[in-house]
Design a protein around this motif. Structure first.
Motif, PDB file in Angstrom:
ATOM      1  N   ASP A  10       2.642   5.599  -7.636  1.00  0.00           N
ATOM      2  CA  ASP A  10       1.590   6.277  -8.394  1.00  0.00           C
ATOM      3  C   ASP A  10       1.892   7.764  -8.523  1.00  0.00           C
ATOM      4  OD1 ASP A  10      -1.005   6.484  -9.684  1.00  0.00           O
ATOM      5  OD2 ASP A  10      -1.679   7.456  -7.817  1.00  0.00           O
ATOM      6  N   ARG A  11       2.329   8.363  -7.438  1.00  0.00           N
ATOM      7  CA  ARG A  11       2.611   9.797  -7.465  1.00  0.00           C
ATOM      8  C   ARG A  11       3.967  10.109  -8.092  1.00  0.00           C
ATOM      9  NH1 ARG A  11      -1.071   8.301  -4.478  1.00  0.00           N
ATOM     10  NH2 ARG A  11      -2.757   9.608  -3.748  1.00  0.00           N
ATOM     11  N   GLU A  39      12.408   8.305 -14.272  1.00  0.00           N
ATOM     12  CA  GLU A  39      11.972   9.667 -14.553  1.00  0.00           C
ATOM     13  C   GLU A  39      10.548   9.626 -15.061  1.00  0.00           C
ATOM     14  OE1 GLU A  39      13.383  12.836 -14.638  1.00  0.00           O
ATOM     15  OE2 GLU A  39      15.076  12.128 -13.467  1.00  0.00           O
ATOM     16  N   ALA A  40       9.709  10.447 -14.482  1.00  0.00           N
ATOM     17  CA  ALA A  40       8.331  10.570 -14.975  1.00  0.00           C
ATOM     18  C   ALA A  40       8.341  11.430 -16.228  1.00  0.00           C
ATOM     19  CB  ALA A  40       7.450  11.203 -13.904  1.00  0.00           C
ATOM     20  N   PRO A  41       7.462  11.127 -17.170  1.00  0.00           N
ATOM     21  CA  PRO A  41       7.405  11.963 -18.373  1.00  0.00           C
ATOM     22  C   PRO A  41       6.970  13.378 -18.011  1.00  0.00           C
ATOM     23  CG  PRO A  41       5.605  10.361 -18.348  1.00  0.00           C
ATOM     24  CD  PRO A  41       6.480  10.068 -17.180  1.00  0.00           C
ATOM     25  N   GLN A  95       0.824  -1.206   0.000  1.00  0.00           N
ATOM     26  CA  GLN A  95       0.000   0.000   0.000  1.00  0.00           C
ATOM     27  C   GLN A  95       0.859   1.258   0.000  1.00  0.00           C
ATOM     28  OE1 GLN A  95      -2.771  -0.131   3.256  1.00  0.00           O
ATOM     29  NE2 GLN A  95      -3.672  -2.048   2.564  1.00  0.00           N
ATOM     30  N   ARG A  96       1.878   1.290   0.854  1.00  0.00           N
ATOM     31  CA  ARG A  96       2.738   2.476   0.934  1.00  0.00           C
ATOM     32  C   ARG A  96       3.446   2.740  -0.390  1.00  0.00           C
ATOM     33  NH1 ARG A  96       4.473  -0.015   5.920  1.00  0.00           N
ATOM     34  NH2 ARG A  96       6.321  -0.722   4.801  1.00  0.00           N
ATOM     35  N   TRP A  97       4.089   1.713  -0.924  1.00  0.00           N
ATOM     36  CA  TRP A  97       4.877   1.919  -2.125  1.00  0.00           C
ATOM     37  C   TRP A  97       4.015   2.071  -3.370  1.00  0.00           C
ATOM     38  CZ3 TRP A  97       9.364   3.964  -1.912  1.00  0.00           C
ATOM     39  CH2 TRP A  97      10.146   3.791  -0.777  1.00  0.00           C
ATOM     40  N   SER A  98       2.816   1.519  -3.381  1.00  0.00           N
ATOM     41  CA  SER A  98       1.904   1.767  -4.502  1.00  0.00           C
ATOM     42  C   SER A  98       1.525   3.243  -4.535  1.00  0.00           C
ATOM     43  CB  SER A  98       0.645   0.912  -4.377  1.00  0.00           C
ATOM     44  OG  SER A  98       0.948  -0.433  -4.533  1.00  0.00           O
ATOM     45  N   TRP A  99       1.268   3.801  -3.353  1.00  0.00           N
ATOM     46  CA  TRP A  99       0.938   5.221  -3.254  1.00  0.00           C
ATOM     47  C   TRP A  99       2.103   6.067  -3.772  1.00  0.00           C
ATOM     48  CZ3 TRP A  99       2.786   9.640  -1.060  1.00  0.00           C
ATOM     49  CH2 TRP A  99       1.901  10.699  -0.918  1.00  0.00           C
ATOM     50  N   VAL A 100       3.321   5.732  -3.333  1.00  0.00           N
ATOM     51  CA  VAL A 100       4.507   6.483  -3.747  1.00  0.00           C
ATOM     52  C   VAL A 100       4.735   6.339  -5.253  1.00  0.00           C
ATOM     53  CG1 VAL A 100       7.022   6.636  -3.526  1.00  0.00           C
ATOM     54  CG2 VAL A 100       5.605   6.423  -1.486  1.00  0.00           C
ATOM     55  N   ASP A 141       2.091  15.620 -12.536  1.00  0.00           N
ATOM     56  CA  ASP A 141       1.948  16.754 -11.612  1.00  0.00           C
ATOM     57  C   ASP A 141       3.195  16.877 -10.736  1.00  0.00           C
ATOM     58  OD1 ASP A 141       1.113  18.713  -9.873  1.00  0.00           O
ATOM     59  OD2 ASP A 141      -0.441  17.498  -8.907  1.00  0.00           O
ATOM     60  N   GLU A 142       3.823  18.037 -10.773  1.00  0.00           N
ATOM     61  CA  GLU A 142       5.047  18.277  -9.999  1.00  0.00           C
ATOM     62  C   GLU A 142       4.807  18.142  -8.496  1.00  0.00           C
ATOM     63  OE1 GLU A 142       8.983  18.868  -9.455  1.00  0.00           O
ATOM     64  OE2 GLU A 142       8.028  18.839 -11.412  1.00  0.00           O
ATOM     65  N   GLY A 143       3.647  18.582  -8.023  1.00  0.00           N
ATOM     66  CA  GLY A 143       3.322  18.480  -6.602  1.00  0.00           C
ATOM     67  C   GLY A 143       3.222  17.035  -6.140  1.00  0.00           C
ATOM     68  N   LYS A 144       2.613  16.187  -6.968  1.00  0.00           N
ATOM     69  CA  LYS A 144       2.512  14.768  -6.622  1.00  0.00           C
ATOM     70  C   LYS A 144       3.879  14.112  -6.609  1.00  0.00           C
ATOM     71  CE  LYS A 144      -2.220  13.884  -8.105  1.00  0.00           C
ATOM     72  NZ  LYS A 144      -3.068  13.089  -8.991  1.00  0.00           N
TER      73      LYS A 144
END
Length: 109
Positions: free
Chosen positions: A54-55, A95-97, A47-52, A60-63
């Motif tokens: 995903d963001r 790296e996120a797109p 649960q913790r790492w899925s949340w991390v 979104d830079e804030g996420k």
């Protein structure tokens, strides 16, 4: 063999079997409890790492900033596992797109 001696032997063997069954039950109960705790920890880890994750892969830079903060927090806890450290490094290396990133066409390099 005398009836009294036979009864005594049967009683002693029965008592030994009962003690053995008790020991086996206690050992099995402890193993079951350890397994349950492990599965609970594994579920919370997911649960913790899925949340991390995903963001961390969000546009979104804030996420992404929240994911970086949570990832750093997760690997500094006393209950950190090798899996936590591995996941943090894996996410840090990806790296996120970025929507504002411009890719050059193949022939313009």
């Amino acid at each position: 063999m005398d009836v009294a001696l036979t009864s005594a032997v049967v009683s002693v063997v029965g008592a030994l079997v009962a003690v053995g069954a008790l020991v086996v039950s206690v050992v099995d109960g402890r193993a079951g409890r350890r397994n349950t705790e492990f599965l609970g920890h594994r579920d919370l880890w997911w649960q913790r790492w899925s949340w991390v994750a995903d963001r961390a892969t969000s546009d979104d830079e804030g996420k992404r900033a929240a994911a970086a903060l949570m990832s750093a927090a997760l690997v500094t806890r006393t209950w950190t596992t090798d899996d936590d450290t591995w996941m943090s490094r894996a996410l840090a290396g990806s790296e996120a797109p970025r929507p504002h990133t411009h890719e050059q066409p193949e022939g313009e390099r």
